[in-house]
Scaffold this active site. Structure first.
Site, PDB file in Angstrom:
ATOM      1  N   GLU A  67       0.795  -1.196  -0.003  1.00 18.16           N
ATOM      2  CA  GLU A  67       0.002  -0.003  -0.055  1.00 18.16           C
ATOM      3  C   GLU A  67       0.987   1.167   0.003  1.00 18.16           C
ATOM      4  O   GLU A  67       1.489   1.496   1.064  1.00 18.16           O
ATOM      5  CB  GLU A  67      -1.056   0.004   1.372  1.00 18.16           C
ATOM      6  CG  GLU A  67      -1.669  -1.181   1.449  1.00 18.16           C
ATOM      7  CD  GLU A  67      -3.041  -1.215   0.366  1.00 18.16           C
ATOM      8  OE1 GLU A  67      -3.182  -0.254  -0.482  1.00 18.16           O
ATOM      9  OE2 GLU A  67      -3.586  -2.179  -0.002  1.00 18.16           O
ATOM     10  N   CYS A  78      -2.022   9.319   2.029  1.00 19.86           N
ATOM     11  CA  CYS A  78      -1.974   8.721   0.897  1.00 19.86           C
ATOM     12  C   CYS A  78      -2.898   8.955  -0.272  1.00 19.86           C
ATOM     13  O   CYS A  78      -2.779   8.954  -1.180  1.00 19.86           O
ATOM     14  CB  CYS A  78      -1.732   7.354   1.117  1.00 19.86           C
ATOM     15  SG  CYS A  78      -3.202   6.453   1.967  1.00 19.86           S
TER      16      CYS A  78
HETATM   17  P1  NAD Z   1       8.405   4.876   4.793  1.00 23.09           P
HETATM   18  O1  NAD Z   1       8.450   4.078   3.423  1.00 23.09           O
HETATM   19  O2  NAD Z   1       9.445   5.688   4.948  1.00 23.09           O
HETATM   20  O3  NAD Z   1       8.279   4.059   5.742  1.00 23.09           O
HETATM   21  C1  NAD Z   1       7.225   3.137   6.187  1.00 23.09           C
HETATM   22  C2  NAD Z   1       7.854   1.853   7.061  1.00 23.09           C
HETATM   23  O4  NAD Z   1       8.699   1.377   6.330  1.00 23.09           O
HETATM   24  C3  NAD Z   1       8.311   2.530   8.489  1.00 23.09           C
HETATM   25  O5  NAD Z   1       7.836   1.684   9.455  1.00 23.09           O
HETATM   26  C4  NAD Z   1       9.782   2.356   7.969  1.00 23.09           C
HETATM   27  O6  NAD Z   1      10.471   2.187   9.317  1.00 23.09           O
HETATM   28  C5  NAD Z   1       9.786   0.897   7.402  1.00 23.09           C
HETATM   29  N1  NAD Z   1      10.876   0.913   6.656  1.00 23.09           N
HETATM   30  C6  NAD Z   1      11.863   1.636   5.967  1.00 23.09           C
HETATM   31  N2  NAD Z   1      12.829   1.192   5.252  1.00 23.09           N
HETATM   32  C7  NAD Z   1      12.640  -0.311   5.211  1.00 23.09           C
HETATM   33  C8  NAD Z   1      13.185  -1.488   4.689  1.00 23.09           C
HETATM   34  N3  NAD Z   1      14.138  -1.428   3.855  1.00 23.09           N
HETATM   35  N4  NAD Z   1      12.580  -2.529   4.749  1.00 23.09           N
HETATM   36  C9  NAD Z   1      11.374  -2.734   5.490  1.00 23.09           C
HETATM   37  N5  NAD Z   1      10.871  -1.702   6.312  1.00 23.09           N
HETATM   38  C10 NAD Z   1      11.429  -0.313   6.050  1.00 23.09           C
HETATM   39  O7  NAD Z   1       6.881   5.637   4.596  1.00 23.09           O
HETATM   40  P2  NAD Z   1       6.571   6.775   5.535  1.00 23.09           P
HETATM   41  O8  NAD Z   1       7.357   7.930   5.414  1.00 23.09           O
HETATM   42  O9  NAD Z   1       6.550   6.256   7.050  1.00 23.09           O
HETATM   43  O10 NAD Z   1       4.891   7.071   5.014  1.00 23.09           O
HETATM   44  C11 NAD Z   1       4.408   7.905   3.982  1.00 23.09           C
HETATM   45  C12 NAD Z   1       4.232   7.093   2.763  1.00 23.09           C
HETATM   46  O11 NAD Z   1       3.275   5.971   2.983  1.00 23.09           O
HETATM   47  C13 NAD Z   1       3.492   8.127   1.557  1.00 23.09           C
HETATM   48  O12 NAD Z   1       4.187   7.823   0.315  1.00 23.09           O
HETATM   49  C14 NAD Z   1       2.179   7.661   1.841  1.00 23.09           C
HETATM   50  O13 NAD Z   1       1.228   7.995   0.574  1.00 23.09           O
HETATM   51  C15 NAD Z   1       2.044   6.212   2.060  1.00 23.09           C
HETATM   52  N6  NAD Z   1       0.808   5.750   2.701  1.00 23.09           N
HETATM   53  C16 NAD Z   1       0.251   4.803   2.023  1.00 23.09           C
HETATM   54  C17 NAD Z   1      -1.002   4.454   2.192  1.00 23.09           C
HETATM   55  C18 NAD Z   1      -1.851   3.518   1.382  1.00 23.09           C
HETATM   56  O14 NAD Z   1      -2.777   2.765   2.168  1.00 23.09           O
HETATM   57  N7  NAD Z   1      -1.526   3.210   0.014  1.00 23.09           N
HETATM   58  C19 NAD Z   1      -1.372   4.714   3.524  1.00 23.09           C
HETATM   59  C20 NAD Z   1      -0.526   5.539   4.218  1.00 23.09           C
HETATM   60  C21 NAD Z   1       0.456   6.096   3.859  1.00 23.09           C
END
Ligand code: NAD
Length: 498
Positions: free
Chosen positions: A243, A277
């Site tokens: 997502e 998002c």
């Molecule tokens: P992010 O990708 O920076 O981090 C998300 C999670 O992934 C965090 O818990 C982080 O610690 C973890 N993570 C980071 N690197 C990783 C790796 N290599 N392996 C495994 N886990 C890892 O995103 P964010 O800044 O926390 O969230 C914002 C983003 O989320 C925006 O792009 C937004 O659009 C998206 N989002 C999407 C939805 C949806 O339902 N489609 C909902 C909410 C947010």
């Protein structure tokens, strides 16, 4: 001045969660190592068997009790959300209320959606009784973001639990306190086994979860991280739900209710500081109503203000590094001929970003093509709704979309390449528990919420039971030539018509 709120820092084995409004430390959490994560997944295995053994009714009862605890302590949960994200209490309540609805829906419907169902065996196999049921996968790893730290991860966790799985949850490093609160509340209701566990830390802890032997990863976060997770999961053929980000459009037709469309645009673009998002990032408006629509958006935007006081409509930018992205997108749009009719580059401060509305922005600029994740929106004039659909679809993303039209809402919605579309109201699909949630393209794949969300965390098990010996034996070396001839005749009658 420069952005002041640092990324949560790792101090030895722990890290601090900071308030984005004040930089105050609001909690300290362990940085779980790969070993810790593997131990959590190992203990989840036995818990998963026990949880599966409770059956649909037993699980529904526990989920109902968990929902009750969350509901009764809502003010406490909302305060933790506010402490870690800076968002207004009312917004924290809204996302929590929607999440509670999902717990209620998933618990109530799991048996009907996942339980044993009969399927027609067809004429040739009419001696067989065919059934399918959806069995739990085992242990699901959930990796969450910070922007809706209750609604978003629970969208996976709740459906995975209702389907009979144990869950190991890694919340964002910006919102570990919210994750802990939810997991602790669950443990009060399910004290017997670690059915829902928390691991905290940074990306490394998330990466460790992907490689810890889980049966599926449900990831919500940025597209870039989603790609890394998918690549890592490929090593063990671990399935993933992604997502990811969005660049959601709103289409405004000539016959639209312009007040409603302007209200939806302003709320969809600026609420939660644009860190949504499925937030509104682009608007395509029919030329006949464009100027009137822009005037209404400008008028409504004047009343909207970011801050941490009671009267502010939204809070700070939670992740400081995003301030530079928002500033860059606005600057690029203006340099390339766009105009800010509200706000501009100077609206982006050190913690807060005030609303920005951009017009005349070229379609190939960053503000139109990339996820801004800030309180900005671009509005473009289109000749007709065909052009609006083409421009809305000209993106790598495809998460949500909204259409305002009195006569053509459904037709336009069906032509948009997004996983979800709301007609004549903003983001309404996200509040309907029975509707699947998820995107296409760079917004990811797989679905949470609704029946599809339950099946996402289950494997189908097909069973064919012979009820009586078939008059025609097909699957044996003893098959006769006369049988083959009869089958050829039958299939011609059944399927050979011109
Ligand atoms: P992010 O990708 O920076 O981090 C998300 C999670 O992934 C965090 O818990 C982080 O610690 C973890 N993570 C980071 N690197 C990783 C790796 N290599 N392996 C495994 N886990 C890892 O995103 P964010 O800044 O926390 O969230 C914002 C983003 O989320 C925006 O792009 C937004 O659009 C998206 N989002 C999407 C939805 C949806 O339902 N489609 C909902 C909410 C947010």
């Amino acid at each position: 001045m420069t952005a002041v709120q640092p990324k949560p820092t790792s101090v030895g084995e722990t890290f601090d969660s900071l308030s984005p409004a004040t930089d105050e430390v609001v909690g300290t959490y362990p940085v779980h190592s790969a070993e810790d994560v593997r131990a959590a997944v190992d203990s989840a295995r036995a818990a998963a068997e026990w949880w599966d053994g409770l059956g649909y009714a037993g699980r529904a009862d526990r989920l109902r009790q968990w929902k009750g605890v969350i509901t009764r302590r809502l003010p406490q949960l909302c305060q933790v959300v506010r402490d870690e994200t800076g968002k207004p209490i009312a917004d924290a309540q809204l996302e929590s209320v929607l999440a509670i609805e999902h717990i209620a829906w998933a618990g109530k419907h799991a048996r009907k959606i996942l339980g044993k169902q009969r399927r027609s065996a067809g004429l040739l196999m009419s001696n067989q009784a065919a059934t399918v049921e959806y069995r739990p996968l085992g242990v699901v790893g959930v990796i969450g973001p910070w922007n809706y730290p209750v609604f978003t991860p629970l969208g996976s966790i709740v459906y995975a639990l209702a389907a009979g799985n144990a869950v190991v949850f890694k919340p964002s490093e910006y919102t570990p306190g919210v994750g802990k609160w939810l997991v602790d509340a669950f443990a009060e209701i399910v004290p017997e086994h670690p059915v829902l566990q928390l691991v905290t830390g940074f990306g490394e802890t998330g990466a460790a979860l992907v490689g810890a032997g889980v049966d599926k990863i449900a990831f919500t976060g940025s597209t870039a991280t989603g790609k890394k997770i998918m690549a890592a999961a490929a090593q063990t053929l671990t399935p993933v739900v992604i997502e990811a980000g969005g660049k959601d459009p709103v289409l405004v037709d000539a016959d639209a209710d312009l007040d409603a469309a302007a209200d939806a645009t302003v709320w969809g673009a600026f609420s939660n500081s644009g860190q949504t998002c499925i937030g509104v990032e682009r608007v395509y408006v029919h030329e006949r109503v464009h100027d009137e629509f822009v005037a209404k958006v400008v008028e409504k935007s004047r009343d909207i203000r970011a801050g941490s006081d009671e009267d502010a409509q939204y809070g700070p930018v939670t992740m400081p590094s995003q301030l530079a992205v928002i500033r860059r997108h606005i600057a690029d749009a203006i340099e390339r001929g766009g105009r800010a009719v509200i706000g501009g580059v100077d609206s982006v401060g050190d913690r807060y970003a005030q609303p920005t509305v951009l017009v005349d922005v070229p379609e190939d600029s960053e503000a139109v093509r990339e996820e801004t994740f800030g309180p900005t929106v671009t509005i473009a004039k289109v000749r007709d709704m065909d052009e609006a659909v083409d421009k809305a679809n000209a993106t790598r993303y495809g998460l949500g979309s909204t259409v305002f039209s009195k006569s053509r809402g459904v037709e336009l919605a069906n032509r948009l390449r997004t996983g979800m579309t709301a007609i004549n109201a903003p983001l309404s699909f996200a509040g309907i528990a029975s509707l699947p949630f998820g995107g296409v393209g760079d917004s990811g794949f797989g679905r949470i919420h609704g029946p599809e969300g339950l099946r996402e965390f289950a494997r189908s098990k097909a069973v064919a039971r012979q009820r009586f010996t078939a008059p025609l034996t097909l699957t044996s070396f003893d098959r006769k030539e006369s049988t083959d001839a009869l089958v050829a005749k039958l299939i011609t009658i059944m399927h050979g018509k011109r």
